[in-house]
Design a protein around this motif. Structure first.
Motif: not given
Length: 309
Positions: A89-103
């Motif tokens: 879960e932590r890695q997924s959130l970091l990757r999505l943050r790196a992609l600049q996911a908004s939600t």
């Protein structure tokens, strides 16, 4: 500058000019660079979806419908699978943050990652189906299944059942706690104390449903009815019953959870706590329009009576 404005949809470009620019861009196979867009501080159109797995038919249906709805709204849905492991879960959130996911919509793991980094205010997280109390900034999109579980118990009691079993997720999950509480509140009307052997909980899954159902059937005094409190739990319990030749409702009154297509015809119809994956996905897509701090939304379940109970 004119080309840049035409590609970004700026209003100060003549329609005829914009049409020419877009036409030439199409001929060249040009697409906008999302990373460059994010670097300029513009909002991205990336939406994250964190699920424990896609084996669960309900999760896969939610993902399928939400992906189509996001595409209709010019959003890109990025799916990550956590296997209910905090580190994933932590890695997924970091990757999505790196992609600049908004939600990000996520079914949170039972335990929060021990070293989860703080995320900025503009990174919107909406908990799906389950909740954790660690982050009060997270929004919630939940299933209100308590009334349906209570209705199922009341239905069985009215039929004369007094030994009613329950198979659900462990207390480490908010959904597991809530569903068991609804069951116990409804069966509290019985004129006898609860038999602890009739309540079986654990990490949800198909094999767990099989195991817990076998444990109930092997009791010296097995239950006359069973209510399931989870999607794969229900399928596993049903599979075990069919393998053993259990007849519904003659040998056992069975109430499943979720409503996959085969529940409508197998064994004359499986009574169940019905949920709409499409309704969950549609509500999630609707929450994307609100760019402020995410709120709380609830989708009701429905008690569906069929032959098995």
């Amino acid at each position: 500058m004119t080309v840049s404005r035409a590609l970004s949809g700026h209003p100060n470009v003549k329609p005829s000019t914009r049409e020419k620019v877009l036409g030439r861009a199409h001929e060249l196979g040009y697409v906008r660079n999302s990373a460059a867009t994010a670097m300029r501080g513009e909002a991205t159109e990336i939406v994250g979806l964190l699920l424990p797995n896609l084996v669960n038919e309900f999760y896969s249906q939610v993902a399928n419908t939400l992906a189509l709805l996001c595409a209709d709204r010019n959003h890109d849905l990025v799916i990550h699978l956590t296997n209910d492991e905090p580190a994933r879960e932590r890695q997924s959130l970091l990757r999505l943050r790196a992609l600049q996911a908004s939600t990000v919509f996520m079914v949170p793991t039972p335990e929060a990652p021990p070293d989860a980094p703080p995320f900025p205010e503009d990174f919107r997280i909406i908990e799906l189906i389950r909740t954790r109390a660690e982050d009060d900034r997270a929004g919630q999109l939940l299933i209100d299944d308590g009334p349906s579980i209570a209705a199922a118990a009341a239905h069985l009691i009215a039929q004369g059942h007094r030994r009613i079993g329950f198979i659900g997720a462990s207390a480490s999950m908010s959904s597991g706690r809530a569903r068991l509480a609804a069951f116990r509140k409804a069966t509290g009307a019985l004129d006898r104390p609860e038999d602890p052997a009739l309540v079986r909980t654990g990490a949800p899954g198909f094999a767990m449903g099989q195991e817990k159902m076998a444990g109930l059937l092997d009791l010296p005094a097995p239950p006359s009815a069973v209510i399931c409190g989870g999607f794969e739990i229900s399928n596993g319990a049903l599979d075990l019953c069919l393998r053993r030749g259990v007849r519904f409702p003659g040998d056992l009154a069975f109430v499943g959870y979720g409503d996959p297509s085969f529940y409508r015809w197998i064994c004359g119809g499986i009574t169940t706590i019905g949920l709409s994956a499409d309704a969950i996905a549609e509500r999630a897509a609707g929450m994307l329009a609100d760019t402020g701090r995410p709120g709380r939304a609830v989708v009701p379940a429905q008690f569906v009576i069929r032959h098995s109970a």
